[in-house]
Design a protein around this motif. Structure first.
Motif, short mmCIF file in Angstrom:
data_model
loop_
_atom_site.label_atom_id
_atom_site.label_comp_id
_atom_site.label_asym_id
_atom_site.label_seq_id
_atom_site.Cartn_x
_atom_site.Cartn_y
_atom_site.Cartn_z
N GLY A 131 0.81 -1.21 0.00
CA GLY A 131 0.00 0.00 0.00
C GLY A 131 0.84 1.25 0.00
N GLY A 132 2.11 1.11 0.44
CA GLY A 132 3.05 2.22 0.36
C GLY A 132 2.89 3.31 1.39
N ARG A 133 2.08 3.08 2.42
CA ARG A 133 1.85 4.13 3.41
C ARG A 133 2.66 3.98 4.68
NH1 ARG A 133 -1.55 7.62 2.03
NH2 ARG A 133 -1.58 8.49 4.15
N THR A 134 3.21 2.80 4.92
CA THR A 134 3.97 2.56 6.15
C THR A 134 5.38 2.10 5.83
OG1 THR A 134 1.96 1.92 7.34
CG2 THR A 134 4.06 1.29 8.33
N LEU A 135 6.35 2.85 6.34
CA LEU A 135 7.76 2.50 6.21
C LEU A 135 8.22 1.91 7.53
CD1 LEU A 135 10.38 2.89 4.39
CD2 LEU A 135 10.78 4.97 5.74
N MET B 77 11.65 -2.15 16.11
CA MET B 77 11.28 -1.84 14.73
C MET B 77 10.49 -0.54 14.75
SD MET B 77 10.24 -5.51 13.07
CE MET B 77 11.50 -6.76 12.70
N GLN B 78 10.99 0.47 14.06
CA GLN B 78 10.36 1.79 14.03
C GLN B 78 9.59 1.97 12.73
OE1 GLN B 78 10.34 4.40 16.38
NE2 GLN B 78 8.80 5.19 14.96
N THR B 79 8.40 2.56 12.82
CA THR B 79 7.63 2.83 11.61
C THR B 79 7.41 4.33 11.43
OG1 THR B 79 5.44 2.69 12.66
CG2 THR B 79 6.41 0.64 11.82
N TRP B 80 7.11 4.69 10.18
CA TRP B 80 6.70 6.04 9.80
C TRP B 80 5.46 5.91 8.93
CZ3 TRP B 80 11.59 4.26 10.04
CH2 TRP B 80 12.54 5.01 10.76
N GLN B 81 4.58 6.90 8.99
CA GLN B 81 3.37 6.92 8.19
C GLN B 81 3.47 8.03 7.14
OE1 GLN B 81 0.89 4.60 8.46
NE2 GLN B 81 2.24 3.63 9.96
N ARG B 82 3.12 7.68 5.90
CA ARG B 82 3.16 8.67 4.84
C ARG B 82 1.99 9.65 5.00
NH1 ARG B 82 5.62 7.97 -0.33
NH2 ARG B 82 5.51 5.70 -0.12
N THR B 83 2.27 10.94 4.89
CA THR B 83 1.23 11.96 5.00
C THR B 83 0.60 12.21 3.63
OG1 THR B 83 2.65 13.86 4.51
CG2 THR B 83 2.62 13.06 6.79
N ALA B 84 -0.44 13.03 3.62
CA ALA B 84 -1.12 13.36 2.36
C ALA B 84 -0.20 14.11 1.40
CB ALA B 84 -2.36 14.20 2.65
N HIS B 85 0.85 14.74 1.96
CA HIS B 85 1.79 15.49 1.12
C HIS B 85 2.98 14.64 0.66
CE1 HIS B 85 -0.42 19.11 2.11
NE2 HIS B 85 -0.32 18.80 3.40
N SER C 182 5.33 13.17 2.58
CA SER C 182 6.41 13.05 3.56
C SER C 182 6.04 11.97 4.59
CB SER C 182 6.65 14.38 4.26
OG SER C 182 5.47 14.82 4.91
N PHE C 183 6.95 11.68 5.50
CA PHE C 183 6.70 10.64 6.50
C PHE C 183 6.77 11.23 7.91
CE2 PHE C 183 7.89 8.02 2.90
CZ PHE C 183 7.08 6.90 3.03
N ARG C 184 5.80 10.87 8.74
CA ARG C 184 5.82 11.24 10.17
C ARG C 184 6.03 9.99 11.00
NH1 ARG C 184 1.07 9.53 12.24
NH2 ARG C 184 -0.72 9.35 10.81
N LEU C 185 6.55 10.15 12.20
CA LEU C 185 6.80 9.02 13.08
C LEU C 185 5.52 8.23 13.34
CD1 LEU C 185 9.29 10.38 15.76
CD2 LEU C 185 9.69 8.52 14.14
N GLY C 186 5.65 6.90 13.34
CA GLY C 186 4.54 6.02 13.63
C GLY C 186 4.85 5.15 14.83
N ALA C 187 4.18 4.03 14.90
CA ALA C 187 4.33 3.12 16.05
C ALA C 187 5.68 2.42 16.04
CB ALA C 187 3.20 2.09 16.02
N GLN C 188 6.03 1.92 17.21
CA GLN C 188 7.27 1.16 17.38
C GLN C 188 6.91 -0.23 17.88
OE1 GLN C 188 10.85 1.82 20.36
NE2 GLN C 188 10.79 3.49 18.86
N TYR C 189 7.64 -1.23 17.37
CA TYR C 189 7.37 -2.62 17.72
C TYR C 189 8.64 -3.30 18.19
CZ TYR C 189 3.30 -1.47 14.89
OH TYR C 189 2.19 -0.86 14.38
N THR C 190 8.48 -4.46 18.83
CA THR C 190 9.64 -5.24 19.24
C THR C 190 9.63 -6.58 18.51
OG1 THR C 190 8.46 -6.20 21.14
CG2 THR C 190 9.77 -4.19 21.53
N TYR C 191 10.81 -7.15 18.40
CA TYR C 191 11.00 -8.44 17.72
C TYR C 191 12.08 -9.20 18.48
CZ TYR C 191 12.62 -11.67 14.04
OH TYR C 191 13.01 -12.79 13.32
#
Length: 324
Positions: free
Chosen positions: A169-173, A191-199, A201-210
């Motif tokens: 989907g290309g919205r989550t890095l 594991m750190q994520t970023w969410q793609r904005t409407a413009h 760019s990417f803003r910080l998203g949720a963080q996970y563990t593995y």
């Protein structure tokens, strides 16, 4: 390029790669589909090639390869951790171009993770700071993503953003740390994520563990079409060699659980030779991975090893078929 066509192209590429000129010994094993190429019930190996080992392209060393990504036109982007981005022809795996990369001050990166985005730009992680930057096709910095302070201040040296992938989907890095942060459990990486904005760019998203196996770190992560992750765990023991395991990871809440798909030491060696002790001569310092196609429920996956520009290591490409 359609996935099935790309699968066939990549299938032909490793065999063709054996025709490349290499400064050192080159070994190529053609693809096959027999049960004797099985590494496990979920993974088989179709071939490998050492044809890029110790070669040069336009005066740039073709090695130190730490990441792979499939470009929007179907070719393969290969990232050197010495700040070079190669474009490999999908049919021959020969280099077609190289672009130098640098930080905002013109300093070389310790580049480890790579994503080819839909607009032709590339997202590249550097484990020195750590950072994730977006580069134009010409290598110009377009953006630098925010990174949580704890990932910068509590990270081990050379143990940060080793893997990078864009979810379907290309919205989550998503970027994976190679090793645990100082103060974290010894078997847990972030594991750190970023969410793609409407413009765009990417803003910080949720963080996970593995949870990683004892003595190993995460060398690469790659999203598959259903949103789960292929995760490469890798380690090295002097006098013994490399351990490389491929896992399938699925998110449950704020944690990624995992299932072993194969230990690559269990793959048939296919006539490979090693320049140093290895549990299986096929193994080397495998760092890069990308999905190149899909056919009848199986994924074709291309791996690459980082030779560290070391005479005792090999730049080796591997083609796997994976049933997740």
């Amino acid at each position: 390029m359609r996935l099935k066509t790309l699968l066939a192209a990549t299938t032909a590429a490793l065999a063709a790669a054996g025709c490349l000129t290499a400064a050192g010994p080159a070994t190529a094993q053609p693809y096959g589909h027999g049960t004797d190429h099985a590494c496990s019930a979920s993974v088989s190996i179709d071939g490998f090639s050492d044809a890029l080992d110790k070669t040069r392209y336009e005066d740039t060393y073709v090695g130190n390869l730490s990441a792979l990504a499939r470009d929007r036109d179907g070719d393969i982007a290969a990232l050197s951790d010495r700040s070079a981005l190669f474009r490999l022809d999908a049919r021959t795996l020969r280099p077609e171009s190289v672009v130098p990369l640098a930080d905002e001050n013109g300093t070389a990166l310790d580049a480890e993770g790579l994503v080819a985005d839909r607009d032709g730009s590339h997202l590249v992680s550097s484990e020195t700071e750590p950072t994730v930057r977006r580069y134009s096709p010409a290598g110009k910095i377009l953006d630098r993503l925010p990174v949580p302070e704890e990932l910068r201040t509590r990270a081990r040296p050379n143990g940060t953003f080793e893997g990078l992938t864009l979810l379907p989907g290309g919205r989550t890095l998503l970027a994976s740390m190679e090793y645990p942060l100082t103060g974290d459990p010894a078997d847990r990486i972030r594991m750190q994520t970023w969410q793609r904005t409407a413009h765009g760019s990417f803003r910080l998203g949720a963080q996970y563990t593995y949870r990683v196996d004892q003595g190993l770190g995460v060398s690469e992560v790659t999203a598959i079409p259903d949103g789960r992750l292929l995760v490469l765990e890798r380690g090295y023991t002097s006098g013994v060699g490399n351990t490389v395991r491929l896992y399938l990871a699925d998110r449950h809440g704020d944690t990624y659980g995992k299932k072993l798909l194969t230990d690559l030491a269990d793959c048939p060696s296919l006539g490979a030779t090693a320049k140093q002790p290895q549990p299986n001569p096929l193994l080397d310092n495998i760092e890069g991975m990308t999905v190149t196609g899909r056919d009848r429920g199986r994924l074709t996956v291309l791996l690459v090893s980082d030779d560290n520009e070391n005479a005792n290591q090999t730049t080796r490409l591997y083609a796997l078929r994976v049933r997740p």
